[in-house]
Design a protein around this motif. Structure first.
Motif, mmCIF file in Angstrom:
data_model
loop_
_atom_site.group_PDB
_atom_site.id
_atom_site.type_symbol
_atom_site.label_atom_id
_atom_site.label_comp_id
_atom_site.label_asym_id
_atom_site.label_seq_id
_atom_site.Cartn_x
_atom_site.Cartn_y
_atom_site.Cartn_z
ATOM 1 N N HIS A 34 -3.945 1.917 42.099
ATOM 2 C CA HIS A 34 -4.201 3.356 42.103
ATOM 3 C C HIS A 34 -4.926 3.753 40.818
ATOM 4 C CE1 HIS A 34 -1.547 3.994 45.556
ATOM 5 N NE2 HIS A 34 -0.649 3.228 44.952
ATOM 6 N N VAL A 35 -5.550 4.927 40.874
ATOM 7 C CA VAL A 35 -6.209 5.496 39.695
ATOM 8 C C VAL A 35 -5.571 6.837 39.396
ATOM 9 C CG1 VAL A 35 -8.381 6.304 38.703
ATOM 10 C CG2 VAL A 35 -8.366 4.311 40.203
ATOM 11 N N HIS A 36 -5.089 7.010 38.185
ATOM 12 C CA HIS A 36 -4.467 8.260 37.756
ATOM 13 C C HIS A 36 -5.545 9.244 37.316
ATOM 14 C CE1 HIS A 36 -1.840 10.906 35.271
ATOM 15 N NE2 HIS A 36 -0.958 10.596 36.197
ATOM 16 N N SER A 37 -5.227 10.534 37.401
ATOM 17 C CA SER A 37 -6.203 11.568 37.042
ATOM 18 C C SER A 37 -6.519 11.596 35.554
ATOM 19 C CB SER A 37 -5.679 12.943 37.471
ATOM 20 O OG SER A 37 -4.452 13.235 36.824
ATOM 21 N N SER A 38 -5.728 10.908 34.728
ATOM 22 C CA SER A 38 -5.974 10.915 33.286
ATOM 23 C C SER A 38 -7.114 9.995 32.873
ATOM 24 C CB SER A 38 -4.695 10.507 32.535
ATOM 25 O OG SER A 38 -4.290 9.203 32.923
ATOM 26 N N TRP B 266 -3.866 2.532 37.053
ATOM 27 C CA TRP B 266 -4.697 2.654 35.846
ATOM 28 C C TRP B 266 -4.539 4.066 35.310
ATOM 29 C CZ3 TRP B 266 -5.711 -1.776 34.040
ATOM 30 C CH2 TRP B 266 -6.070 -2.852 34.841
ATOM 31 N N LYS B 267 -3.970 4.162 34.114
ATOM 32 C CA LYS B 267 -3.599 5.453 33.542
ATOM 33 C C LYS B 267 -3.790 5.412 32.033
ATOM 34 C CE LYS B 267 0.401 8.572 33.271
ATOM 35 N NZ LYS B 267 1.839 8.737 33.590
ATOM 36 N N ASP B 268 -4.015 6.572 31.449
ATOM 37 C CA ASP B 268 -4.201 6.670 30.000
ATOM 38 C C ASP B 268 -2.824 6.652 29.325
ATOM 39 O OD1 ASP B 268 -5.146 7.017 27.465
ATOM 40 O OD2 ASP B 268 -5.678 9.121 27.691
ATOM 41 N N VAL B 269 -2.328 5.455 29.022
ATOM 42 C CA VAL B 269 -1.036 5.283 28.363
ATOM 43 C C VAL B 269 -1.234 4.451 27.097
ATOM 44 C CG1 VAL B 269 0.394 5.504 30.425
ATOM 45 C CG2 VAL B 269 -0.594 3.301 29.867
ATOM 46 N N PRO B 270 -0.460 4.739 26.035
ATOM 47 C CA PRO B 270 -0.616 3.948 24.799
ATOM 48 C C PRO B 270 -0.129 2.519 24.956
ATOM 49 C CG PRO B 270 1.214 5.489 24.599
ATOM 50 C CD PRO B 270 0.508 5.826 25.878
ATOM 51 N N LYS B 271 0.920 2.324 25.740
ATOM 52 C CA LYS B 271 1.464 0.989 25.984
ATOM 53 C C LYS B 271 1.663 0.793 27.477
ATOM 54 C CE LYS B 271 4.032 0.230 21.678
ATOM 55 N NZ LYS B 271 5.379 -0.055 21.108
ATOM 56 N N LEU B 272 1.601 -0.446 27.879
ATOM 57 C CA LEU B 272 1.847 -0.764 29.276
ATOM 58 C C LEU B 272 3.290 -0.419 29.630
ATOM 59 C CD1 LEU B 272 0.485 -3.582 31.331
ATOM 60 C CD2 LEU B 272 2.956 -3.476 31.204
ATOM 61 N N GLN B 273 3.484 0.207 30.790
ATOM 62 C CA GLN B 273 4.806 0.635 31.231
ATOM 63 C C GLN B 273 5.088 0.078 32.611
ATOM 64 O OE1 GLN B 273 4.436 4.867 31.219
ATOM 65 N NE2 GLN B 273 4.544 5.068 28.993
ATOM 66 N N MET B 274 6.340 -0.247 32.863
ATOM 67 C CA MET B 274 6.760 -0.722 34.168
ATOM 68 C C MET B 274 8.018 0.012 34.600
ATOM 69 S SD MET B 274 8.263 -4.299 35.562
ATOM 70 C CE MET B 274 9.895 -3.565 35.431
ATOM 71 N N LYS B 275 8.033 0.455 35.855
ATOM 72 C CA LYS B 275 9.205 1.099 36.432
ATOM 73 C C LYS B 275 9.529 0.394 37.737
ATOM 74 C CE LYS B 275 8.327 5.671 34.458
ATOM 75 N NZ LYS B 275 8.122 7.106 34.739
ATOM 76 N N PHE B 276 10.808 0.069 37.899
ATOM 77 C CA PHE B 276 11.236 -0.543 39.152
ATOM 78 C C PHE B 276 12.197 0.370 39.904
ATOM 79 C CE2 PHE B 276 14.492 -3.016 41.418
ATOM 80 C CZ PHE B 276 13.692 -3.470 42.448
ATOM 81 N N SER B 277 13.270 0.772 39.270
ATOM 82 C CA SER B 277 14.250 1.651 39.896
ATOM 83 C C SER B 277 14.406 2.893 39.029
ATOM 84 C CB SER B 277 15.599 0.949 40.061
ATOM 85 O OG SER B 277 16.566 1.849 40.545
ATOM 86 N N VAL B 278 13.969 4.037 39.565
ATOM 87 C CA VAL B 278 14.034 5.275 38.788
ATOM 88 C C VAL B 278 15.479 5.676 38.528
ATOM 89 C CG1 VAL B 278 13.409 7.711 38.798
ATOM 90 C CG2 VAL B 278 11.823 6.025 39.708
ATOM 91 N N GLN B 279 16.366 5.417 39.498
ATOM 92 C CA GLN B 279 17.749 5.856 39.361
ATOM 93 C C GLN B 279 18.562 4.939 38.455
ATOM 94 O OE1 GLN B 279 16.209 5.437 42.311
ATOM 95 N NE2 GLN B 279 15.927 7.564 42.953
#
Length: 323
Positions: free
Chosen positions: A155-159, A192-205
């Motif tokens: 995906h491509v983020h709007s940032s 692909w997003k404007d983030v300072p560091k790479l981030q990973m999310k698996f389970s939000v809860q």
């Protein structure tokens, strides 16, 4: 005394039968022999074709509802977080599930690492900056596709804007069954997003975000093979990961030269960095050597090791992005 007298219009007493119910229907429970009085009832336990058609329609509706629920549960990680601003779905691919020999000897059960599968696709969502493509994750994605049926999506983020085409297709082309999420064992979503560091999310809860390419690489590696149980071996792997990401990728030219000498010394004793087996340390160091542009100036043992890594076939996605 009545005001008016009216003569009777009919003679004698007339009895009027009043109805006891509004509608009269035949009793479908009354039976005569082996047949029902109702014209709609069937003999010998047969099912009415209309009922059979209705049941088939219900099964089809339930199947579609299950697929829809799985898709919604898989997207919940991005919909319920600020990272849900996705402008473009670029590609999705299905890995082949043919019996390819594994690069790692250890075996990992997805339920052990990610929790029990409750019907929804277990989706790993990664936010990465296109200015710093995570080469290590592309190699690990290739290794994951070797072991599991992976639904890969970009995906491509709007940032961000003007993302190169090679980054949009880094996980492979769209598969025809990409909307049937129940066919897959694991989801791999790269944003692909404007983030300072790479981030990973698996389970939000149940899980906080993981930051840093090295930490995400450790998590993904555990989906394929257990982390070394020997503390000495595990420390050696972690040391090479820190060396790769902090000195090779972000260090000065002197630090890179020192790391290349250390690599050359270690590879002079063993075919791989941590011994006789290929490990996460080889993946990280290879990608950082490639990204730092130190391949041409690498010593002889490092050159031989680079060719050995490329012969495995999993490093082609990283190599294509560097070209």
């Amino acid at each position: 005394m009545p005001m008016y007298q009216v003569k009777p219009t009919c003679g004698g007493h007339v009895k009027v039968d009043l109805p006891t119910c509004m509608y009269k229907l035949p009793n479908i429970h009354a039976q005569q022999g082996n047949s029902c009085t109702s014209e709609h009832a069937l003999q010998n336990g047969e099912v009415d074709p209309a009922v059979r058609t209705l049941e088939a329609r219900q099964d089809e509706i339930l199947r579609k509802l299950y697929e829809l629920k799985a898709a919604v549960d898989g997207l919940a990680k991005t919909v319920t977080t600020p990272d849900a601003d996705l402008d473009l779905t670029v590609s999705s691919s299905l890995s082949s599930h043919s019996p390819i020999p594994s690069t790692f000897k250890g075996v990992t059960d997805l339920d052990t690492v990610l929790g029990k599968d409750l019907g929804a696709l277990r989706d790993i969502v990664i936010n990465a900056n296109p200015a710093q493509p995570p080469l290590t994750l592309l190699v690990l994605h290739s290794l994951l596709c070797q072991r599991y049926r992976v639904l890969s999506t970009v995906h491509v983020h709007s940032s961000v804007s003007n993302v190169p085409q090679q980054l949009l297709s880094c996980l492979g082309p769209r598969h025809a069954d990409s909307y049937s999420r129940n066919l897959f064992q694991l989801g791999f979503t790269l944003i692909w997003k404007d983030v300072p560091k790479l981030q990973m999310k698996f389970s939000v809860q149940n899980m906080c975000p993981i930051e840093g390419e090295a930490n995400v690489a450790r998590f993904l590696f555990k989906l394929m093979a257990p982390y070394p149980s020997d503390p000495t071996h595990a420390t050696l792997v972690d040391n090479w990961l820190d060396t790769a990401f902090f000195q090779l990728a972000e260090g000065s030219s002197k630090e890179r030269a020192a790391v290349l000498r250390a690599l050359n010394s270690a590879l002079g004793r063993n075919p791989w960095l941590t011994g006789s087996e290929f490990s996460l340390a080889d993946v990280a160091c290879y990608c950082c050597v490639l990204q730092s542009g130190s391949v041409s100036s690498a010593p002889a043992n490092v050159q031989r090791w680079i060719k050995s890594c490329e012969n495995l076939g999993h490093f082609s996605p990283a190599k294509l992005l560097v070209k």
